[in-house]
Enzyme design. Structure first.
Site, PDB file in Angstrom:
ATOM      1  N   GLY A  90       0.835  -1.189   0.000  1.00  0.00           N
ATOM      2  CA  GLY A  90       0.000   0.000   0.000  1.00  0.00           C
ATOM      3  C   GLY A  90       0.872   1.243   0.000  1.00  0.00           C
ATOM      4  N   GLN A 132       3.099  10.014   1.160  1.00  0.00           N
ATOM      5  CA  GLN A 132       4.394   9.327   1.182  1.00  0.00           C
ATOM      6  C   GLN A 132       5.251   9.632  -0.039  1.00  0.00           C
ATOM      7  OE1 GLN A 132       2.560   5.315   2.179  1.00  0.00           O
ATOM      8  NE2 GLN A 132       4.475   5.233   3.301  1.00  0.00           N
ATOM      9  N   CYS A 156       6.433   0.214   7.626  1.00  0.00           N
ATOM     10  CA  CYS A 156       5.981   1.329   6.798  1.00  0.00           C
ATOM     11  C   CYS A 156       7.138   1.756   5.895  1.00  0.00           C
ATOM     12  CB  CYS A 156       5.555   2.476   7.714  1.00  0.00           C
ATOM     13  SG  CYS A 156       5.033   3.942   6.828  1.00  0.00           S
ATOM     14  N   LEU A 157       6.852   1.993   4.620  1.00  0.00           N
ATOM     15  CA  LEU A 157       7.920   2.399   3.692  1.00  0.00           C
ATOM     16  C   LEU A 157       8.571   3.718   4.116  1.00  0.00           C
ATOM     17  CD1 LEU A 157       6.204   1.505   0.288  1.00  0.00           C
ATOM     18  CD2 LEU A 157       8.097   0.282   1.374  1.00  0.00           C
ATOM     19  N   HIS A 195      -4.074   1.529   7.619  1.00  0.00           N
ATOM     20  CA  HIS A 195      -2.716   2.085   7.688  1.00  0.00           C
ATOM     21  C   HIS A 195      -2.584   3.272   6.727  1.00  0.00           C
ATOM     22  CE1 HIS A 195       1.849   1.428   7.890  1.00  0.00           C
ATOM     23  NE2 HIS A 195       1.699   2.306   6.916  1.00  0.00           N
ATOM     24  N   GLU A 196      -3.099   3.085   5.487  1.00  0.00           N
ATOM     25  CA  GLU A 196      -2.959   4.141   4.478  1.00  0.00           C
ATOM     26  C   GLU A 196      -3.881   5.327   4.784  1.00  0.00           C
ATOM     27  OE1 GLU A 196      -0.419   3.754   2.833  1.00  0.00           O
ATOM     28  OE2 GLU A 196      -0.149   1.598   3.010  1.00  0.00           O
ATOM     29  N   HIS A 210      -2.275   7.589   7.091  1.00  0.00           N
ATOM     30  CA  HIS A 210      -1.316   8.496   6.435  1.00  0.00           C
ATOM     31  C   HIS A 210      -2.012   9.767   5.942  1.00  0.00           C
ATOM     32  CE1 HIS A 210       2.556   6.540   6.384  1.00  0.00           C
ATOM     33  NE2 HIS A 210       2.081   5.421   5.871  1.00  0.00           N
TER      34      HIS A 210
HETATM   35 ZN    ZN Z   1       3.020   3.631   5.960  1.00  0.00          ZN
END
Ligand code: ZN
Length: 199
Positions: A76, A81, A121-122, A163-164, A167
């Site tokens: 995702g 991000q 998380c990226l 999660h997204e 963000h």
């Molecule tokens: Zn993340």
């Protein structure tokens, strides 16, 4: 010096099986990670703005995010991000599933039934913390053409969506973590910053 053992390669704990086997995959991942904003970037702490234009530029953005997510081996990715403060996210759970774009999402319902699982998380490389989340959610959103999209999700899909969506509200997994795990995570992130500066 006969029969000397080859020196052991220290594995990057974040390296996936796929990356280890294929240097091309690793190179693509590194290139994609360069587009991803890291912890400390204010865009990750901001509440993103609703999308009101469903044009080709938006669809290009969806495609670009899909490609970055895919190369980064993520499941995702939220627009903040990649430095775009808009209420847009993409996800793909499983190789054979389609890429799904979710725009202006609202969690309409979530189950009382919760589950604790480790998340990464990226934007926080090297960090993994336990996060409690509802197991089932119903999300009302729009697709990349502005048409309504209703998603009933469970398990991994529900977790990725939550999660997204976090963000889009400027929330990171650190806020869900225990005090202890948060402290540990911040230490890891600071060490990385130091190493990056030294490099
Ligand atoms: Zn993340």
């Amino acid at each position: 010096m006969a029969d000397e053992e080859p020196q052991e390669v220290v594995e990057d704990p974040d390296e996936t099986e796929e990356e280890r086997q294929d240097p091309e995959v690793a190179a693509r991942r590194a290139a994609a990670m360069a587009f991803i904003r890291r912890y400390g970037d204010p865009v990750l702490r901001s509440r993103a703005t609703p999308v009101d234009r469903f044009d080709d530029a938006l669809r290009d953005q969806v495609a670009r995010m899909g490609a970055i997510m895919d190369d980064a081996l993520g499941v995702g990715l939220a627009a903040p991000q990649v430095g775009v403060s808009q209420r847009l996210l993409v996800y793909q759970v499983g190789h054979d599933s389609p890429l799904i774009a979710v725009i202006n999402p609202e969690i309409e319902w979530s189950s009382d039934d919760e589950e604790t699982l480790e998340e990464g998380c990226l934007s926080l490389p090297g960090v993994h913390v336990d996060v409690d989340r509802p197991v089932h959610v119903r999300v009302r959103a729009q697709d990349e053409h502005g048409d309504p999209r209703l998603i009933e999700a469970s398990g991994l899909e529900a977790r990725v969506l939550q999660h997204e969506i976090d963000h889009l509200n400027g929330t990171l997994i650190l806020e869900h973590a225990s005090r202890e795990q948060r402290k540990e995570a911040i230490r890891t992130l600071r060490e990385q910053e130091r190493d990056a500066e030294a490099a």
